[in-house]
Write an enzyme that holds these catalytic residues in place. Sequence first.
Site, PDB file in Angstrom:
ATOM      1  N   LYS A 110     -10.386   4.575   6.643  1.00  0.00           N
ATOM      2  CA  LYS A 110      -9.821   5.850   7.118  1.00  0.00           C
ATOM      3  C   LYS A 110      -8.862   6.408   6.070  1.00  0.00           C
ATOM      4  O   LYS A 110      -7.775   5.861   5.862  1.00  0.00           O
ATOM      5  CB  LYS A 110      -9.055   5.684   8.428  1.00  0.00           C
ATOM      6  CG  LYS A 110      -8.744   7.071   9.021  1.00  0.00           C
ATOM      7  CD  LYS A 110      -7.713   7.043  10.128  1.00  0.00           C
ATOM      8  CE  LYS A 110      -6.325   7.231   9.633  1.00  0.00           C
ATOM      9  NZ  LYS A 110      -6.074   8.522   8.960  1.00  0.00           N
ATOM     10  N   GLU A 120       1.104  -2.471   2.030  1.00  0.00           N
ATOM     11  CA  GLU A 120       1.786  -1.919   0.843  1.00  0.00           C
ATOM     12  C   GLU A 120       2.559  -0.712   1.349  1.00  0.00           C
ATOM     13  O   GLU A 120       1.946   0.294   1.722  1.00  0.00           O
ATOM     14  CB  GLU A 120       0.770  -1.494  -0.229  1.00  0.00           C
ATOM     15  CG  GLU A 120      -0.090  -2.625  -0.774  1.00  0.00           C
ATOM     16  CD  GLU A 120       0.694  -3.653  -1.558  1.00  0.00           C
ATOM     17  OE1 GLU A 120       1.850  -3.367  -1.934  1.00  0.00           O
ATOM     18  OE2 GLU A 120       0.165  -4.749  -1.776  1.00  0.00           O
ATOM     19  N   CYS A 168       4.595   5.796  -4.710  1.00  0.00           N
ATOM     20  CA  CYS A 168       5.441   4.744  -4.114  1.00  0.00           C
ATOM     21  C   CYS A 168       6.312   4.067  -5.163  1.00  0.00           C
ATOM     22  O   CYS A 168       7.391   3.578  -4.864  1.00  0.00           O
ATOM     23  CB  CYS A 168       4.562   3.710  -3.409  1.00  0.00           C
ATOM     24  SG  CYS A 168       3.307   3.022  -4.491  1.00  0.00           S
ATOM     25  N   GLU A 176      13.501   7.139   1.095  1.00  0.00           N
ATOM     26  CA  GLU A 176      12.353   7.516   0.261  1.00  0.00           C
ATOM     27  C   GLU A 176      12.062   9.000   0.486  1.00  0.00           C
ATOM     28  O   GLU A 176      11.629   9.389   1.574  1.00  0.00           O
ATOM     29  CB  GLU A 176      11.135   6.677   0.646  1.00  0.00           C
ATOM     30  CG  GLU A 176       9.968   6.908  -0.278  1.00  0.00           C
ATOM     31  CD  GLU A 176       8.715   6.148   0.122  1.00  0.00           C
ATOM     32  OE1 GLU A 176       8.403   6.081   1.324  1.00  0.00           O
ATOM     33  OE2 GLU A 176       8.047   5.631  -0.789  1.00  0.00           O
TER      34      GLU A 176
HETATM   35  P1  NAD Z   1       1.573   7.248   6.463  1.00  0.00           P
HETATM   36  O1  NAD Z   1       2.069   5.898   6.837  1.00  0.00           O
HETATM   37  O2  NAD Z   1       2.070   8.414   7.210  1.00  0.00           O
HETATM   38  O3  NAD Z   1      -0.020   7.301   6.602  1.00  0.00           O
HETATM   39  C1  NAD Z   1      -0.859   6.391   5.921  1.00  0.00           C
HETATM   40  C2  NAD Z   1      -2.142   6.243   6.712  1.00  0.00           C
HETATM   41  O4  NAD Z   1      -1.863   5.602   7.948  1.00  0.00           O
HETATM   42  C3  NAD Z   1      -2.830   7.553   7.041  1.00  0.00           C
HETATM   43  O5  NAD Z   1      -4.220   7.366   6.900  1.00  0.00           O
HETATM   44  C4  NAD Z   1      -2.429   7.777   8.484  1.00  0.00           C
HETATM   45  O6  NAD Z   1      -3.335   8.578   9.207  1.00  0.00           O
HETATM   46  C5  NAD Z   1      -2.436   6.350   9.003  1.00  0.00           C
HETATM   47  N1  NAD Z   1      -1.611   6.131  10.204  1.00  0.00           N
HETATM   48  C6  NAD Z   1      -0.453   6.754  10.547  1.00  0.00           C
HETATM   49  N2  NAD Z   1       0.001   6.243  11.708  1.00  0.00           N
HETATM   50  C7  NAD Z   1      -0.879   5.282  12.100  1.00  0.00           C
HETATM   51  C8  NAD Z   1      -0.966   4.409  13.226  1.00  0.00           C
HETATM   52  N3  NAD Z   1      -0.041   4.403  14.167  1.00  0.00           N
HETATM   53  N4  NAD Z   1      -2.021   3.565  13.285  1.00  0.00           N
HETATM   54  C9  NAD Z   1      -2.948   3.536  12.314  1.00  0.00           C
HETATM   55  N5  NAD Z   1      -2.941   4.357  11.250  1.00  0.00           N
HETATM   56  C10 NAD Z   1      -1.910   5.210  11.131  1.00  0.00           C
HETATM   57  O7  NAD Z   1       1.825   7.385   4.911  1.00  0.00           O
HETATM   58  P2  NAD Z   1       1.568   8.668   3.991  1.00  0.00           P
HETATM   59  O8  NAD Z   1       2.569   9.703   4.344  1.00  0.00           O
HETATM   60  O9  NAD Z   1       0.118   9.003   4.032  1.00  0.00           O
HETATM   61  O10 NAD Z   1       1.872   8.066   2.522  1.00  0.00           O
HETATM   62  C11 NAD Z   1       3.136   8.004   1.957  1.00  0.00           C
HETATM   63  C12 NAD Z   1       3.709   6.598   2.086  1.00  0.00           C
HETATM   64  O11 NAD Z   1       2.834   5.650   1.505  1.00  0.00           O
HETATM   65  C13 NAD Z   1       5.025   6.445   1.337  1.00  0.00           C
HETATM   66  O12 NAD Z   1       5.930   5.719   2.129  1.00  0.00           O
HETATM   67  C14 NAD Z   1       4.644   5.631   0.108  1.00  0.00           C
HETATM   68  O13 NAD Z   1       5.675   4.868  -0.471  1.00  0.00           O
HETATM   69  C15 NAD Z   1       3.576   4.761   0.673  1.00  0.00           C
HETATM   70  N6  NAD Z   1       2.733   4.227  -0.408  1.00  0.00           N
HETATM   71  C16 NAD Z   1       2.875   2.908  -0.746  1.00  0.00           C
HETATM   72  C17 NAD Z   1       2.112   2.381  -1.790  1.00  0.00           C
HETATM   73  C18 NAD Z   1       2.243   0.936  -2.188  1.00  0.00           C
HETATM   74  O14 NAD Z   1       1.388   0.453  -2.933  1.00  0.00           O
HETATM   75  N7  NAD Z   1       3.255   0.223  -1.725  1.00  0.00           N
HETATM   76  C19 NAD Z   1       1.209   3.199  -2.471  1.00  0.00           C
HETATM   77  C20 NAD Z   1       1.099   4.535  -2.098  1.00  0.00           C
HETATM   78  C21 NAD Z   1       1.863   5.044  -1.054  1.00  0.00           C
END
Ligand code: NAD
Length: 491
Positions: free
Chosen positions: A182, A258, A292, A394
């Site tokens: 997804k 992650e 990130c 962040e």
């Molecule tokens: P997010 O957590 O809002 O969403 C990520 C994914 O999770 C999306 O596909 C979203 O639809 C899904 N999601 C959201 N709530 C969910 C739930 N309750 N159950 C299942 N799936 C759910 O993150 P974002 O805004 O898309 O991305 C930004 C974040 O990602 C930042 O915090 C960034 O630091 C982090 N990030 C971390 C890394 C790493 O390698 N550590 C890499 C890239 C991004």
Amino acid sequence: MAEVLARVREIKLFIDGHYRASSENKTFEVYNPATQELIANVHEATKEDVDRACQAARRAFEEGPWRTMTVKERCAKVRRMAEIIMERREELARLEALDVGKPFSVAYEFEIPRAAHNLSFFADFIEHHPSEMYPMEEEFLNYTRYEPVGVAALITPWNLPFMLTTWKLGPCLATGNTAVIKPAEPTPLTVSLLGEIAKEAGIPDGVVNVVQGFGPNSTGEFMTTHPEVDLISFTGETSTGKAIMKNGADTLKRVSFELGGKAANIVFEDADLDKAIPTSIRAAFLNSGQVCLAGSRILVQRSIFDEFVDRFAAAARQLKVGDPQDSNTNMGPLVSKEHYEKVTSYLQIAESEHSTLICGGKRPELTEYLKDGYYLEPTVFVQEDPHARICQEEIFGPIVTLIPFDTEEEALQIANSTQYGLNGVVWTDNLQRAHRVASKVRAGTIWVNCWFVRDLRVPFGGFKKSGIGREGGHHSLEFFTEAKTICLALR
Ligand code: NAD
């Protein structure tokens, strides 16, 4: 471009080898963040669709031939996916730039080739992975088999959609698991094409499924609570990681997380500023700071603080903010209206905390075509208090905070003062200090006099609230396999 776009105007779900509509014909819209123009209508996976995808992945896992074919045969197909990605490099890079708002050049030069490499790397790695054997004198022989776990839910964020999805898909497939993927709801374009890429590569139906939709009470939650899902590999926000962990607990799913970061980029007075400044600019503003690993807190020793601030701000002002499809653009817009509002809310927060604005902080002057885009200038603040919100939270946008420090101990205290621990950066010419500081910053990756360089064999992941588990090389292999010991009597 028009031809490329025509292919993704309507994005369907890829389930059991075929693109199909949402069972309730529910769709949502995706916009170009540089212009607010509508790009695509996306079919949203209902509970029934997620169930269909998970059942298809289960059948493909249990009935084969994916799990039972030779490693060589399986890895050849994964490698073929990588080749197809490179054949479609320009198209994928154009779509990624359009969807996320990142410069086309970044997607073309780095992210799409890296996505291909994610697949070919794990195919090679697993094909050549040695097996363990422990003979016990002449009487017994122990050996270990690494077997796939089952159905994996791969859930990814919007900042590096294609690159991060393939980073999970490579080890997932090469080890013989099946996947339900997804992508994040604002950026579904490139990942939606993984279905047809997998099919063309000869991957059997049901092995790769792509569903689209939102998180809570929607597609993401249906996946993470589904009884047929055995493991969840998730990249995204720390708060989402917590929700997924709770939702996956009832069915005891294996998780790899992650999560967020707030890296300290520490610049000591003996650093080579001709290298530290351009790299710190990249670390702060690559992908509009939506990374990130972004070096969003720059800790600078007080003796060089003023010089650093002047030179850093001058370099930030030089960045060309503009149309992501233009090859001269260094920085595009933020990904969506919602995210733009979140990021720009930190401008008021910074002001209320008495941060000093050095440059940026407003919408750049742009052409008429980009007038509705979610743009913010590269923004630099100075803040003396490392506990201020802009130093702790962040922001995930083009806002960076410069914080002065006097001693190494103070720098370490500041660096370790957030809930995150994904990565850190140290700039110094003193070898002993480099090792000392690198060993004391509590984070999963420390770069010394560089940033964002990685061999895919090394572990990648976060300390503290930045994650659970590690990805990369044999660390990914451990997550995506069950180790089985077989002990054979030799007499
Ligand atoms: P997010 O957590 O809002 O969403 C990520 C994914 O999770 C999306 O596909 C979203 O639809 C899904 N999601 C959201 N709530 C969910 C739930 N309750 N159950 C299942 N799936 C759910 O993150 P974002 O805004 O898309 O991305 C930004 C974040 O990602 C930042 O915090 C960034 O630091 C982090 N990030 C971390 C890394 C790493 O390698 N550590 C890499 C890239 C991004």
